[in-house]
Design an enzyme around this catalytic site. Structure first.
Site, PDB file in Angstrom:
ATOM      1  N   THR A   1       0.875  -1.112  -0.012  1.00 29.63           N
ATOM      2  CA  THR A   1       0.030   0.187  -0.176  1.00 29.63           C
ATOM      3  C   THR A   1       0.896   1.263   0.015  1.00 29.63           C
ATOM      4  O   THR A   1       2.185   1.009   0.565  1.00 29.63           O
ATOM      5  CB  THR A   1      -0.877   0.030   1.293  1.00 29.63           C
ATOM      6  OG1 THR A   1      -1.749   1.108   1.070  1.00 29.63           O
ATOM      7  CG2 THR A   1      -0.057   0.183   2.659  1.00 29.63           C
TER       8      THR A   1
ATOM      9  N   GLY B   1      -2.156   5.923   6.104  1.00 25.71           N
ATOM     10  CA  GLY B   1      -3.158   5.654   6.921  1.00 25.71           C
ATOM     11  C   GLY B   1      -3.443   3.980   7.493  1.00 25.71           C
ATOM     12  O   GLY B   1      -3.173   3.795   8.451  1.00 25.71           O
ATOM     13  N   LYS B   2      -3.161   3.340   6.395  1.00 30.02           N
ATOM     14  CA  LYS B   2      -3.061   1.879   6.637  1.00 30.02           C
ATOM     15  C   LYS B   2      -1.854   1.470   7.409  1.00 30.02           C
ATOM     16  O   LYS B   2      -2.025   0.475   8.224  1.00 30.02           O
ATOM     17  CB  LYS B   2      -3.390   1.056   5.321  1.00 30.02           C
ATOM     18  CG  LYS B   2      -4.673   0.847   4.470  1.00 30.02           C
ATOM     19  CD  LYS B   2      -4.448  -0.025   3.380  1.00 30.02           C
ATOM     20  CE  LYS B   2      -5.756  -0.071   2.585  1.00 30.02           C
ATOM     21  NZ  LYS B   2      -5.793  -0.455   1.344  1.00 30.02           N
TER      22      LYS B   2
ATOM     23  N   ASP C   1      -7.552  -6.630  -0.884  1.00 30.40           N
ATOM     24  CA  ASP C   1      -8.261  -6.315  -1.921  1.00 30.40           C
ATOM     25  C   ASP C   1      -9.804  -6.240  -1.047  1.00 30.40           C
ATOM     26  O   ASP C   1     -10.017  -7.065  -0.526  1.00 30.40           O
ATOM     27  CB  ASP C   1      -8.292  -7.098  -3.212  1.00 30.40           C
ATOM     28  CG  ASP C   1      -8.956  -6.414  -4.351  1.00 30.40           C
ATOM     29  OD1 ASP C   1      -8.556  -5.507  -4.680  1.00 30.40           O
ATOM     30  OD2 ASP C   1      -9.558  -7.221  -5.223  1.00 30.40           O
TER      31      ASP C   1
HETATM   32  P1  IMP Z   1      -9.242  -1.334  -2.732  1.00 32.30           P
HETATM   33  O1  IMP Z   1      -9.134  -2.742  -2.419  1.00 32.30           O
HETATM   34  O2  IMP Z   1      -8.845  -0.267  -1.496  1.00 32.30           O
HETATM   35  O3  IMP Z   1      -8.459  -0.765  -4.068  1.00 32.30           O
HETATM   36  O4  IMP Z   1     -10.708  -0.816  -2.762  1.00 32.30           O
HETATM   37  C1  IMP Z   1     -11.358  -1.118  -4.117  1.00 32.30           C
HETATM   38  C2  IMP Z   1     -12.677  -0.060  -3.909  1.00 32.30           C
HETATM   39  O5  IMP Z   1     -13.668  -0.508  -3.273  1.00 32.30           O
HETATM   40  C3  IMP Z   1     -12.490   1.478  -3.743  1.00 32.30           C
HETATM   41  O6  IMP Z   1     -11.928   2.484  -4.789  1.00 32.30           O
HETATM   42  C4  IMP Z   1     -13.929   1.649  -3.490  1.00 32.30           C
HETATM   43  O7  IMP Z   1     -14.555   2.259  -4.228  1.00 32.30           O
HETATM   44  C5  IMP Z   1     -14.538   0.302  -2.722  1.00 32.30           C
HETATM   45  N1  IMP Z   1     -14.313   0.307  -1.403  1.00 32.30           N
HETATM   46  C6  IMP Z   1     -13.504  -0.709  -0.777  1.00 32.30           C
HETATM   47  N2  IMP Z   1     -13.485  -0.472   0.478  1.00 32.30           N
HETATM   48  C7  IMP Z   1     -14.268   0.496   0.861  1.00 32.30           C
HETATM   49  C8  IMP Z   1     -14.703   1.194   2.093  1.00 32.30           C
HETATM   50  O8  IMP Z   1     -14.420   1.013   3.121  1.00 32.30           O
HETATM   51  N3  IMP Z   1     -15.943   2.284   1.870  1.00 32.30           N
HETATM   52  C9  IMP Z   1     -16.405   2.663   0.526  1.00 32.30           C
HETATM   53  N4  IMP Z   1     -15.766   2.054  -0.423  1.00 32.30           N
HETATM   54  C10 IMP Z   1     -14.766   0.894  -0.358  1.00 32.30           C
END
Ligand code: IMP
Length: 212
Positions: free
Chosen positions: A12, A16-17, A74
């Site tokens: 990442t 924050g993470k 993911d």
């Molecule tokens: P990633 O796994 O961080 O790439 O998240 C993929 C997509 O899923 C993000 O761009 C958001 O559109 C949606 N998403 C994942 N987690 C959240 C959350 O906690 N709140 C809102 N949207 C989320």
């Protein structure tokens, strides 16, 4: 006896993470690194059909390229009335350069006319820890909710303003960050991962000592 410190890369660039994981693993002899701490690596294509598949692919890819143990995740939104969409396409639901507003607008349009009781949905998160091609640990977390037309709340990101948790009586965008971290799909997947990792490290230390 000295317990060996180990380095683990978190796939990442989100500070924050990284901070959250560092706080949750104080005292565990782990030095966490973010992608910004190592030589740049081109990101892999996230082309798997499941969150677990993409998390595993990312973890293995970054581990092979960095030579470090790597933790990747993911996540996304699954809406039952849309047969699980946007799913693994959550980030790019409305197109490659889609903003959160574009994705939310497409979601609300797709659910036009669908009654409240059929708007059930969940955020899902998969995490994987890889050592080269090997993947000793993987976990998942989810939070159930319902999609609402009118956005509520200013916190969070992505679909949060439209994701209403019946259990908590608010959207995930109305939750303070500490609460969302505790109850969210990501928080749950991360806690399970860290518990498994603690046991895994203890087991490795145990076998190392018994072979000394
Ligand atoms: P990633 O796994 O961080 O790439 O998240 C993929 C997509 O899923 C993000 O761009 C958001 O559109 C949606 N998403 C994942 N987690 C959240 C959350 O906690 N709140 C809102 N949207 C989320």
């Amino acid at each position: 006896m000295e317990i060996a410190r180990r380095k683990i890369l978190i796939a990442t660039s989100n500070p924050g993470k990284l901070r959250e994981i560092q706080q949750m693993t104080e005292g565990m002899s782990i030095d966490w690194l973010a992608l910004s701490d190592i030589e740049p690596i081109d990101p892999p294509v996230e082309d798997r059909q499941t969150f677990a598949g993409n998390a595993a692919k990312k973890a293995r890819y970054y581990s092979r390229h960095s030579g470090l143990w790597t933790l990747a995740d993911d996540s996304g939104l699954e809406v039952d009335a849309l047969d699980g969409a946007p799913g693994v396409h959550s980030a790019r639901y409305a197109g490659d350069d889609a903003s959160d507003a574009d994705n939310n607008a497409k979601l609300i349009k797709a659910l036009a006319g669908v009654p409240d009781q059929r708007r059930t949905a969940r955020f899902r998160c998969a995490m994987a820890l890889a050592n080269g091609r090997k993947m000793p640990l993987s976990t998942e977390g989810e939070i159930e909710g319902q999609i609402i037309d009118e956005p509520r709340g200013e916190n969070g990101f992505g679909y949060d303003p439209h994701f209403f948790s019946i259990e908590h009586g608010c959207t995930t965008a109305e939750m303070p960050a500490e609460i969302k971290n505790q109850v969210s799909h990501r928080g749950q997947a991360l806690r399970s991962m860290l518990e498994d990792l603690k046991r895994f490290i203890q087991f490795q230390e145990f076998t190392r000592r018994t072979h000394e």
